[in-house]
Design a protein around this motif. Structure first.
Motif, mmCIF file in Angstrom:
data_model
loop_
_atom_site.group_PDB
_atom_site.id
_atom_site.type_symbol
_atom_site.label_atom_id
_atom_site.label_comp_id
_atom_site.label_asym_id
_atom_site.label_seq_id
_atom_site.Cartn_x
_atom_site.Cartn_y
_atom_site.Cartn_z
ATOM 1 N N UNK A 1 -26.931 62.238 32.257
ATOM 2 C CA UNK A 1 -26.613 61.469 31.055
ATOM 3 C C UNK A 1 -25.151 61.675 30.670
ATOM 4 N N UNK A 2 -24.652 62.894 30.839
ATOM 5 C CA UNK A 2 -23.260 63.171 30.532
ATOM 6 C C UNK A 2 -22.299 62.425 31.430
ATOM 7 N N UNK A 3 -22.654 62.274 32.712
ATOM 8 C CA UNK A 3 -21.807 61.495 33.618
ATOM 9 C C UNK A 3 -21.715 60.038 33.157
ATOM 10 N N UNK A 4 -22.847 59.492 32.736
ATOM 11 C CA UNK A 4 -22.831 58.124 32.217
ATOM 12 C C UNK A 4 -21.964 58.034 30.969
ATOM 13 N N UNK A 5 -22.067 59.020 30.101
ATOM 14 C CA UNK A 5 -21.249 59.038 28.877
ATOM 15 C C UNK A 5 -19.770 59.113 29.219
ATOM 16 N N UNK A 6 -19.431 59.859 30.261
ATOM 17 C CA UNK A 6 -18.035 59.991 30.674
ATOM 18 C C UNK A 6 -17.469 58.635 31.097
ATOM 19 N N UNK A 7 -18.347 57.767 31.583
ATOM 20 C CA UNK A 7 -17.938 56.421 31.982
ATOM 21 C C UNK A 7 -18.066 55.418 30.840
ATOM 22 N N UNK A 8 -18.450 55.906 29.656
ATOM 23 C CA UNK A 8 -18.631 55.010 28.522
ATOM 24 C C UNK A 8 -19.941 54.265 28.553
ATOM 25 N N UNK A 9 -20.890 54.759 29.356
ATOM 26 C CA UNK A 9 -22.180 54.086 29.518
ATOM 27 C C UNK A 9 -23.358 54.976 29.096
ATOM 28 N N UNK A 10 -23.113 55.868 28.171
ATOM 29 C CA UNK A 10 -24.173 56.762 27.730
ATOM 30 C C UNK A 10 -25.374 56.054 27.133
ATOM 31 N N UNK A 11 -25.146 54.889 26.521
ATOM 32 C CA UNK A 11 -26.244 54.156 25.887
ATOM 33 C C UNK A 11 -27.225 53.584 26.899
ATOM 34 N N UNK A 12 -26.845 53.579 28.177
ATOM 35 C CA UNK A 12 -27.720 53.038 29.221
ATOM 36 C C UNK A 12 -28.809 54.038 29.606
ATOM 37 N N UNK A 13 -28.585 55.322 29.303
ATOM 38 C CA UNK A 13 -29.505 56.352 29.767
ATOM 39 C C UNK A 13 -30.961 56.133 29.359
ATOM 40 N N UNK A 14 -31.279 55.772 28.112
ATOM 41 C CA UNK A 14 -32.687 55.565 27.776
ATOM 42 C C UNK A 14 -33.376 54.530 28.670
ATOM 43 N N UNK A 15 -32.648 53.501 29.082
ATOM 44 C CA UNK A 15 -33.219 52.497 29.980
ATOM 45 C C UNK A 15 -33.517 53.107 31.345
ATOM 46 N N UNK A 16 -32.584 53.919 31.831
ATOM 47 C CA UNK A 16 -32.795 54.598 33.114
ATOM 48 C C UNK A 16 -33.986 55.557 33.009
ATOM 49 N N UNK A 17 -34.016 56.342 31.939
ATOM 50 C CA UNK A 17 -35.089 57.334 31.759
ATOM 51 C C UNK A 17 -36.463 56.673 31.697
ATOM 52 N N UNK A 18 -36.545 55.527 31.014
ATOM 53 C CA UNK A 18 -37.828 54.841 30.874
ATOM 54 C C UNK A 18 -38.335 54.294 32.196
ATOM 55 N N UNK A 19 -37.423 54.055 33.134
ATOM 56 C CA UNK A 19 -37.806 53.450 34.411
ATOM 57 C C UNK A 19 -38.260 54.453 35.450
ATOM 58 N N UNK A 20 -38.088 55.751 35.175
ATOM 59 C CA UNK A 20 -38.263 56.716 36.254
ATOM 60 C C UNK A 20 -39.363 57.750 36.010
ATOM 61 N N UNK A 21 -40.427 57.327 35.344
ATOM 62 C CA UNK A 21 -41.518 58.257 35.089
ATOM 63 C C UNK A 21 -42.156 58.801 36.358
ATOM 64 N N UNK A 22 -42.445 57.922 37.315
ATOM 65 C CA UNK A 22 -43.050 58.369 38.576
ATOM 66 C C UNK A 22 -42.065 59.217 39.371
ATOM 67 N N UNK A 23 -40.802 58.809 39.373
ATOM 68 C CA UNK A 23 -39.761 59.572 40.047
ATOM 69 C C UNK A 23 -39.631 60.966 39.450
ATOM 70 N N UNK A 24 -39.633 61.068 38.133
ATOM 71 C CA UNK A 24 -39.466 62.362 37.473
ATOM 72 C C UNK A 24 -40.617 63.304 37.798
ATOM 73 N N UNK A 25 -41.819 62.787 37.905
ATOM 74 C CA UNK A 25 -42.950 63.656 38.240
ATOM 75 C C UNK A 25 -42.829 64.181 39.670
#
Length: 236
Positions: free
Chosen positions: A135-159
């Motif tokens: 999430x910090x890398x995305x923020x460094x690029x000015x794209x921190x607000x995108x993280x919730x969308x990424x997080x919501x898409x990766x439930x199976x991946x995270x498990x």
């Protein structure tokens, strides 16, 4: 009459709690979900529990079977691959938007994060720091607000990732990969950063077959079997 805001608050409370338990594997793939127990533990009625479960069903993390019950969905390797595709596309693209002059505060936060990663041997702490780092890398690029969308898409991946900690890849090696990505970004070698980030994210592909062999009951097998409740409530 219960207000809409209160109703949503109860639903979201259930969703957040159950999702965290599912992602952390405290509720294991195939495990039955007791609406009564969830309602009692969170101090809510059965209605917000059902509404929260519907959100998890929409996300592919739970399944509801009429007259049988609610269950944690098994990990679907296809959804792991789809989530990995989305995550890689977003995170690699964000590297192209990292400015020449880096935000000093964000750089310091990432440095602190890496120090914590190098100092922990806890799978739970490592996973949390891993999420914060990306999430910090995305923020460094000015794209921190995108993280919730990424997080919501990766439930199976995270498990799948949680299953792989620390058996498939030692925690120290994950911290080292993050350090290499960070060092390349700070050096403004974005080509190197992109190559290392891609290899890091694709590590799940090296693990997935081994994880399916080690935890066969946690993964789908391509058959849409309907679960049955037993004294120990898991899928057949």
């Amino acid at each position: 009459m219960v207000s809409e805001s209160i109703r949503r608050s109860g639903r979201d409370k259930v969703y957040d709690s159950l999702r965290q338990q599912i992602i952390s594997l405290k509720l294991k793939p195939g495990e039955a979900i007791s609406e009564k127990e969830i309602a009692a533990s969170l101090g809510v009625s059965r209605t917000p529990v059902r509404e929260g479960l519907i959100l998890l069903v929409d996300e592919g993390l739970a399944s509801i079977y009429p007259k049988i019950g609610s269950f944690v969905s098994r990990i679907d390797p296809r959804k792991v691959g789809d989530a990995q595709f989305v995550r890689e596309a977003v995170e690699l693209a964000s590297l192209q938007e990292i400015p020449d002059t880096l935000d000093v505060e964000l750089v310091q936060l990432l440095q602190w994060n890496l120090e914590q990663q190098h100092g922990t041997d806890s799978p739970d702490e490592s996973f949390r720091l891993d999420e914060d780092f990306h999430q910090g890398l995305l923020a460094l690029a000015g794209r921190g607000a995108v993280w919730p969308t990424v997080a919501a898409a990766k439930g199976h991946l995270d498990r799948a990732r949680r299953l792989g900690l620390p058996e498939a890849k030692p925690i120290a090696s994950i911290a080292r990969e993050h350090q290499e990505i960070f060092d390349a970004v700070v050096a403004h070698d974005l080509g190197e950063a992109r190559d290392r980030l891609r290899a890091h994210l694709r590590g799940i592909y090296d693990q997935i077959d081994r994880l399916r062999e080690t935890f066969p009951d946690f993964f789908t097998n391509g058959v849409n079997a309907t679960p049955t409740r037993r004294v120990v409530a898991v899928w057949d």
